[in-house]
Design an enzyme around this catalytic site. Structure first.
Site, PDB file in Angstrom:
ATOM      1  N   HIS A 439      -4.725   4.860  -4.572  1.00 15.40           N
ATOM      2  CA  HIS A 439      -5.663   4.927  -5.688  1.00 15.40           C
ATOM      3  C   HIS A 439      -6.224   6.345  -5.785  1.00 15.40           C
ATOM      4  O   HIS A 439      -6.564   6.954  -4.768  1.00 15.40           O
ATOM      5  CB  HIS A 439      -6.810   3.925  -5.453  1.00 15.40           C
ATOM      6  CG  HIS A 439      -7.965   4.083  -6.393  1.00 15.40           C
ATOM      7  ND1 HIS A 439      -9.155   4.674  -6.024  1.00 15.40           N
ATOM      8  CD2 HIS A 439      -8.105   3.716  -7.696  1.00 15.40           C
ATOM      9  CE1 HIS A 439      -9.991   4.658  -7.056  1.00 15.40           C
ATOM     10  NE2 HIS A 439      -9.378   4.099  -8.078  1.00 15.40           N
ATOM     11  N   ASN A 440      -6.277   6.875  -7.003  1.00 19.47           N
ATOM     12  CA  ASN A 440      -6.775   8.243  -7.210  1.00 19.47           C
ATOM     13  C   ASN A 440      -6.189   9.181  -6.149  1.00 19.47           C
ATOM     14  O   ASN A 440      -6.903   9.877  -5.426  1.00 19.47           O
ATOM     15  CB  ASN A 440      -8.302   8.279  -7.174  1.00 19.47           C
ATOM     16  CG  ASN A 440      -8.913   7.678  -8.426  1.00 19.47           C
ATOM     17  OD1 ASN A 440      -8.199   7.250  -9.337  1.00 19.47           O
ATOM     18  ND2 ASN A 440     -10.234   7.627  -8.493  1.00 19.47           N
ATOM     19  N   GLU A 469      -1.172   7.336  -8.140  1.00 19.61           N
ATOM     20  CA  GLU A 469      -1.942   7.318  -9.386  1.00 19.61           C
ATOM     21  C   GLU A 469      -2.227   8.726  -9.885  1.00 19.61           C
ATOM     22  O   GLU A 469      -2.526   9.637  -9.112  1.00 19.61           O
ATOM     23  CB  GLU A 469      -3.271   6.581  -9.195  1.00 19.61           C
ATOM     24  CG  GLU A 469      -4.052   6.429 -10.494  1.00 19.61           C
ATOM     25  CD  GLU A 469      -5.319   5.623 -10.356  1.00 19.61           C
ATOM     26  OE1 GLU A 469      -5.842   5.165 -11.388  1.00 19.61           O
ATOM     27  OE2 GLU A 469      -5.804   5.449  -9.220  1.00 19.61           O
ATOM     28  N   HIS A 504     -10.724  13.384 -11.780  1.00 19.94           N
ATOM     29  CA  HIS A 504     -11.510  12.171 -11.948  1.00 19.94           C
ATOM     30  C   HIS A 504     -12.536  12.460 -13.038  1.00 19.94           C
ATOM     31  O   HIS A 504     -13.565  13.080 -12.780  1.00 19.94           O
ATOM     32  CB  HIS A 504     -12.187  11.771 -10.631  1.00 19.94           C
ATOM     33  CG  HIS A 504     -12.609  10.351 -10.603  1.00 19.94           C
ATOM     34  ND1 HIS A 504     -13.584   9.871  -9.759  1.00 19.94           N
ATOM     35  CD2 HIS A 504     -12.187   9.275 -11.307  1.00 19.94           C
ATOM     36  CE1 HIS A 504     -13.743   8.577  -9.950  1.00 19.94           C
ATOM     37  NE2 HIS A 504     -12.914   8.199 -10.883  1.00 19.94           N
ATOM     38  N   GLU A 539      -3.131   6.713 -15.643  1.00 16.93           N
ATOM     39  CA  GLU A 539      -4.335   6.361 -16.390  1.00 16.93           C
ATOM     40  C   GLU A 539      -4.482   7.453 -17.446  1.00 16.93           C
ATOM     41  O   GLU A 539      -4.966   8.546 -17.183  1.00 16.93           O
ATOM     42  CB  GLU A 539      -5.550   6.279 -15.484  1.00 16.93           C
ATOM     43  CG  GLU A 539      -6.771   5.722 -16.219  1.00 16.93           C
ATOM     44  CD  GLU A 539      -7.880   5.329 -15.266  1.00 16.93           C
ATOM     45  OE1 GLU A 539      -9.019   5.758 -15.522  1.00 16.93           O
ATOM     46  OE2 GLU A 539      -7.614   4.618 -14.302  1.00 16.93           O
ATOM     47  N   LYS A 587       4.489   3.776 -14.917  1.00 21.56           N
ATOM     48  CA  LYS A 587       3.635   2.636 -15.257  1.00 21.56           C
ATOM     49  C   LYS A 587       2.521   3.158 -16.162  1.00 21.56           C
ATOM     50  O   LYS A 587       1.806   4.088 -15.810  1.00 21.56           O
ATOM     51  CB  LYS A 587       3.026   2.022 -14.006  1.00 21.56           C
ATOM     52  CG  LYS A 587       1.901   1.031 -14.278  1.00 21.56           C
ATOM     53  CD  LYS A 587       1.131   0.720 -13.007  1.00 21.56           C
ATOM     54  CE  LYS A 587      -0.175   0.026 -13.291  1.00 21.56           C
ATOM     55  NZ  LYS A 587      -1.155   0.850 -14.022  1.00 21.56           N
ATOM     56  N   ARG A 698      -1.512  -5.024 -10.169  1.00 19.23           N
ATOM     57  CA  ARG A 698      -2.112  -3.942  -9.388  1.00 19.23           C
ATOM     58  C   ARG A 698      -3.595  -4.217  -9.218  1.00 19.23           C
ATOM     59  O   ARG A 698      -4.266  -4.645 -10.161  1.00 19.23           O
ATOM     60  CB  ARG A 698      -1.906  -2.596 -10.082  1.00 19.23           C
ATOM     61  CG  ARG A 698      -2.573  -1.398  -9.377  1.00 19.23           C
ATOM     62  CD  ARG A 698      -2.279  -0.098 -10.109  1.00 19.23           C
ATOM     63  NE  ARG A 698      -2.916   1.050  -9.486  1.00 19.23           N
ATOM     64  CZ  ARG A 698      -4.114   1.522  -9.819  1.00 19.23           C
ATOM     65  NH1 ARG A 698      -4.808   0.940 -10.799  1.00 19.23           N
ATOM     66  NH2 ARG A 698      -4.627   2.569  -9.198  1.00 19.23           N
ATOM     67  N   ASP A 795     -14.638   7.040  27.929  1.00 19.77           N
ATOM     68  CA  ASP A 795     -14.945   5.721  28.480  1.00 19.77           C
ATOM     69  C   ASP A 795     -14.358   4.687  27.525  1.00 19.77           C
ATOM     70  O   ASP A 795     -15.040   4.188  26.627  1.00 19.77           O
ATOM     71  CB  ASP A 795     -16.452   5.514  28.611  1.00 19.77           C
ATOM     72  CG  ASP A 795     -17.116   6.572  29.485  1.00 19.77           C
ATOM     73  OD1 ASP A 795     -16.485   6.993  30.468  1.00 19.77           O
ATOM     74  OD2 ASP A 795     -18.256   6.973  29.183  1.00 19.77           O
ATOM     75  N   ASN A 823     -14.835   6.722  32.582  1.00 20.50           N
ATOM     76  CA  ASN A 823     -14.222   7.985  33.026  1.00 20.50           C
ATOM     77  C   ASN A 823     -12.724   7.899  33.310  1.00 20.50           C
ATOM     78  O   ASN A 823     -12.232   8.522  34.252  1.00 20.50           O
ATOM     79  CB  ASN A 823     -14.942   8.509  34.285  1.00 20.50           C
ATOM     80  CG  ASN A 823     -16.356   8.949  34.004  1.00 20.50           C
ATOM     81  OD1 ASN A 823     -16.641   9.508  32.950  1.00 20.50           O
ATOM     82  ND2 ASN A 823     -17.251   8.686  34.942  1.00 20.50           N
ATOM     83  N   ASP A 860     -22.799   7.433  23.616  1.00 22.18           N
ATOM     84  CA  ASP A 860     -24.023   7.525  24.401  1.00 22.18           C
ATOM     85  C   ASP A 860     -25.107   6.663  23.780  1.00 22.18           C
ATOM     86  O   ASP A 860     -24.963   6.153  22.657  1.00 22.18           O
ATOM     87  CB  ASP A 860     -24.492   8.987  24.470  1.00 22.18           C
ATOM     88  CG  ASP A 860     -23.507   9.865  25.228  1.00 22.18           C
ATOM     89  OD1 ASP A 860     -22.805   9.330  26.109  1.00 22.18           O
ATOM     90  OD2 ASP A 860     -23.431  11.072  24.919  1.00 22.18           O
TER      91      ASP A 860
END
Length: 916
Positions: A439-440, A469, A504, A539, A587, A698, A795, A823, A860
């Site tokens: 997507h995008n 896309e 966009h 698009e 498409k 889609r 860890d 460790n 931590d």
């Protein structure tokens, strides 16, 4: 403790000198495994290149391949082959970088004078470099094992910046009264696409270069050969040996081919095995004495082979209860029939007790086991006394070889038969496949402020994406003056050719040229002609003149790689992936007739309203997500017949499923993630699944996901939706599930949907729940987060999640976590806490459900756990028994330190029998 156990083992082995004799005879063959690969002499001497920097400027450099073929170096000047190893190291150390002599190219930063001075500087630097080889400055070195691919062309963000800089420089020169044709030609020649290439390494890093000469293809063909030789050779080497070789050159700074105690401490830090300095020194001295080294030799250090054995002994002797010992004894028995301790296992016992009974690989034969044993005997492993005693008997394997098999790709939890590409599966209509979809695709980050880049398309393609896309908008017009990107506004008087752009819309994201993206696809297909069809999801926000240019560029750039449907092909079944192999499929919209106003109530990714000229009129939602009070309007867009005739998949509005299923098969629907959930809650999932058997659908993320996060793809997959679009720039759990889903069928981007989704009857009534049990046993060679070279010892803990779908209407996720191992990332063991590290899941939709395994290092206090690596496996591809889980980084690659990382798990699957 680690030191006490190893010290005891060392003392016991001190009684014999057998190990010394064996070690003297043993030498790693892998260190010279690539030396036979033929490469151009220029590559060993240093190929003159221009290196593109992060700001788009260029530095003259030299690309050099080491004599053992394991390291690529990029230096500011040539490295002299006459220097001895110690002098060479000091001459290329990063501390001497201030003595560099490379020139900086900064196109478009000033007037023609700067371009002329840059050219002069380049000539001066070139002449200087030939006389200053002893002053080489190493800027980068890349291990062959860290390289993902070598990519020809200029499809990276740094190349985009360099091209823009060149175009700016050209415009500045043209506006200058002193500009000359020679200066323009120098700028045009400074960034030639057929001389350019990128080395992609460790998942996402790029080294972007342009050859100064005309030998690019010869050099890259040789590097490709080296990479293939490395991939072939590494499968004959144990993982811990590979890991040691990978970090060896970083630690052996003086190129002595030995590591002393202080250097060995750095190895322990790199491999995440914590040990106090005094303990390590004590163990080092005892081990070196066993190796027969005198005081002088001990100061010099251990050889590669001795270090390998030392690390293996620590792993083997540091735990009172070792997983491989427990598994070995449980499967084969600790004592043989003759009363002696079992040191080896025969072919038949291995086949019957392990492969057939435990692993459920009932199709394996004795011939298969013989081939496997032969491979294990050829495998280069740390040389130990135990492993050498039975070396001649190829019909048996010992415990070390058994452990090597457990951690090998041959024992992968992901069924190799399902992972392998199968051409026989690719002849059904394209609607019968799940297709890897983004997507995008152009965005590098969030949906509002991030950059757009052609590089993202190339990254997606190599990640296996096959539906990409493009949000296409009216750009500017190319001016009469030419110059590539010289433009005027649409109201200018010297307009010539429209320039469609991708971005966009209505945001602060940057723009890239539509034609540059097409050239990216062409380059990819040129080097991967057998790729299954690339579906371009348009698009389209463009006005008619810009659409006509789009159509023209599609035909011109893609040529015979463009799939152009005939009218006859639009009726009946959809073509198969095999029918469209190596082609680009469009498409978009394909309305009947000539230029036509095409209206659709179907949701678009932006939910914006566009006039029939392609320009913005209003927006239903602001960037912050607040809702406008204006009523929803219909999107009205004129479609050019030139573009429509190139389009196969025609997006249209859903009225009801009974009508849609009778539409021509090239008609399809698109839905936002919220619509998917709504339809499934309304019990429409089954009708949608039947529609998806012959037509395409889609889905895509909700517009509220401004951060480019992803939704779970599980529900859409469970309805048979083919194109489940995700944001590939965000490595969150949904994208990792997508990586695991399309690992099947050779990562070709197309996976045949399960037969249950192709049934006309209600398959959910026949689904039988399955009980999955997973026990995490141990880990091997786990790296630091992001593969970092430095940092605290990790860890590790493991999180296991099962993603499933219940009753065709709700996706679910069940997660458990193991205990934390302190460790130790080199050989963490969870086996001793069986009760806390064994988990059970109930699987409702076995055809769709997935197991996601993630490794973290414990954060931590007050900090979250930090991601290290993961693997996602469809339940339908999961093998029972003791299995190796190969781990991937956030970019879905296994290069660099991730190439050796794995987990050992035990899995069991059985059907749930309902009580009566």
């Amino acid at each position: 403790s680690v030191s006490q156990s190893v010290s005891q083992s060392v003392s016991q082995n001190n009684k014999t000198k057998t190990m010394v004799e064996q070690q003297q005879e043993h030498e790693s063959a892998f260190k010279t495994a690539l030396a036979h690969v033929a490469v151009p002499a220029a590559l060993e001497d240093g190929v003159n290149v221009l290196r593109v920097k992060v700001n788009g400027s260029m530095r003259e450099s030299f690309l050099t391949l080491s004599q053992d073929r394991f390291t690529l170096s990029i230096t500011s000047t040539k490295v002299s082959k006459n220097n001895n190893s110690k002098d060479k190291n000091s001459s290329i150390s990063s501390s001497s970088r201030s003595g560099g002599g490379g020139s900086i190219f900064s196109f478009g930063r000033s007037s023609s004078a700067s371009a002329t001075s840059s050219t002069a500087a380049r000539s001066t630097a070139a002449s200087t470099d030939t006389n200053s080889s002893s002053d080489a400055v190493q800027e980068h070195s890349i291990d062959i094992g860290a390289i993902d691919r070598i990519q020809r062309g200029q499809q990276t963000h740094k190349f985009e910046l360099a091209k823009k800089s060149r175009q700016d420089s050209r415009r500045n020169l043209m506006s200058s009264s002193t500009a000359s044709l020679q200066q323009l030609e120098q700028i045009d020649a400074a960034l030639h696409p057929r001389k350019s290439f990128s080395i992609i390494f460790r998942g996402a890093r790029t080294l972007d270069l342009m050859m100064m000469g005309n030998n690019r293809d010869d050099v890259l063909d040789a590097l490709d050969s080296v990479l293939r030789a490395y991939q072939a050779a590494k499968v004959t080497v144990a993982k811990d040996v590979l890991l040691l070789r990978y970090i060896w050159l970083d630690v052996d700074k003086e190129k002595t081919n030995r590591l002393n105690a202080s250097e060995l401490a750095k190895v322990f830090d790199r491999i995440n095995c914590y040990m106090k300095k005094q303990e390590l020194n004590k163990m080092y001295e005892k081990f070196a004495k066993i190796m027969g080294l005198n005081r002088s030799e001990r100061r010099k250090g251990l050889t590669f082979e001795q270090c390998s054995t030392f690390l293996h002994k620590i792993k083997r002797d540091s735990w009172m209860v070792k997983p491989v010992n427990v598994i070995w004894n449980d499967l084969f028995g600790e004592i043989m029939n003759n009363g002696k301790q079992r040191m080896t296992v025969s072919e038949r016992t291995f086949l019957e007790k392990f492969l057939h009974q435990k692993q459920r690989q009932t199709g394996m034969t004795l011939a298969d086991v013989r081939r496997l044993f032969s491979k294990l005997h050829r495998m280069e492993m740390p040389h130990t006394q135990q492993g050498a005693q039975q070396q001649q008997d190829v019909s048996r394997i010992d415990k070390n070889q058994f452990e090597a098999y457990l951690l090998s790709s041959d024992n992968d939890a992901f069924d190799p038969c399902r992972e392998a590409y199968d051409a026989r599966l690719m002849t059904k209509p394209i609607s019968e496949y799940w297709i890897n979809t983004s997507h995008n695709t152009y965005l590098t980050g969030d949906q509002f402020t991030s950059h757009s880049s052609v590089e993202m398309y190339m990254n997606a393609l190599y990640r296996g994406c096959r539906c990409l896309e493009l949000d296409i908008w009216d750009g500017e017009y190319e001016s009469n003056g030419g110059g590539g990107n010289g433009t005027t506004t649409t109201t200018g008087t010297n307009m010539t050719r429209p320039i469609p752009v991708v971005w966009h819309g209505h945001t602060m994201t940057s723009k890239i040229l539509f034609v540059d993206i097409l050239q990216c696809f062409r380059v990819f297909l040129n080097f991967h002609p057998d790729t299954y069809p690339l579906v371009l999801s348009f698009e389209n926000h463009c006005s008619i003149p810009f659409q006509e240019v789009m159509a023209e560029d599609l035909v011109k750039v893609l040529g015979d790689k463009l799939y152009i449907p005939t009218e006859a092909s639009l009726f009946g079944r959809l073509p198969s992936p095999e029918d469209m192999r190596g082609l680009v499929v469009i498409k978009g919209r394909r309305p009947d007739g000539t230029v036509d106003d095409y209206g659709s109530d179907e949701e678009s990714d932006e939910d914006d309203v566009v006039s029939n000229t392609g320009t913005e009129k209003t927006s239903r939602s602001s960037v912050s997500g607040s809702t406008s009070q204006q009523p929803k309007k219909k999107i009205i867009t004129k479609i050019s017949p030139l573009l429509a005739r190139l389009t196969l998949f025609h997006g249209c509005k859903l009225k009801n499923w009974d009508v849609s299923v009778r539409n021509p098969t090239h008609h399809m629907h698109s839905f936002t993630e919220t619509k998917v959930k709504k339809m499934c809650r309304q019990s429409k999932a089954r009708k949608w699944a039947i529609y998806n058997q012959s037509h395409m659908s889609r889905t895509y993320p909700a517009g509220s996901r401004v951060d480019s996060s992803n939704y779970s793809p599980m529900l859409a997959w469970s309805t048979g939706c083919q194109l489940v679009a995700l944001n590939f720039q965000t490595p969150d759990p949904p994208l990792k599930l997508n990586d695991g889903r399309f690992r099947e069928n050779g990562n070709c981007g197309y996976v045949l949907k399960p037969s249950s989704l192709m049934m006309k009857d209600d398959f959910s009534q026949t689904a039988v729940p399955v009980r999955l049990s997973v026990r995490v046993v141990s880990g091997s060679c786990l790296p630091k987060p992001k593969g970092q070279r430095s940092g605290d010892c990790i860890d590790p803990l493991v999180k296991l999640s099962v993603y499933d779908v219940e009753n065709d209407e709700k996706d679910t996720c069940t997660t458990f976590s193991t205990t934390v191992v302190q460790n130790n990332g080199y050989f963490p063991i969870w086996h001793n806490n069986t009760g806390k590290n064994k988990f059970s899941f109930t699987i409702e939709s076995g055809a769709v459900a997935m197991l996601h395994i993630e490794v973290y290092t414990k954060g931590d206090i007050g900090q979250s756990d930090e991601f290290i690596a993961n693997a996602a496996i469809p339940i339908s591809c999961l093998r029972p028994g003791y299995r190796n889980v190969q781990l991937f980084d956030a970019n879905n690659t296994r290069t660099g330190p991730f190439d050796f990382a794995s987990l050992l798990i035990e899995t069991k699957l059985k059907q749930v029998v309902a009580e009566i």
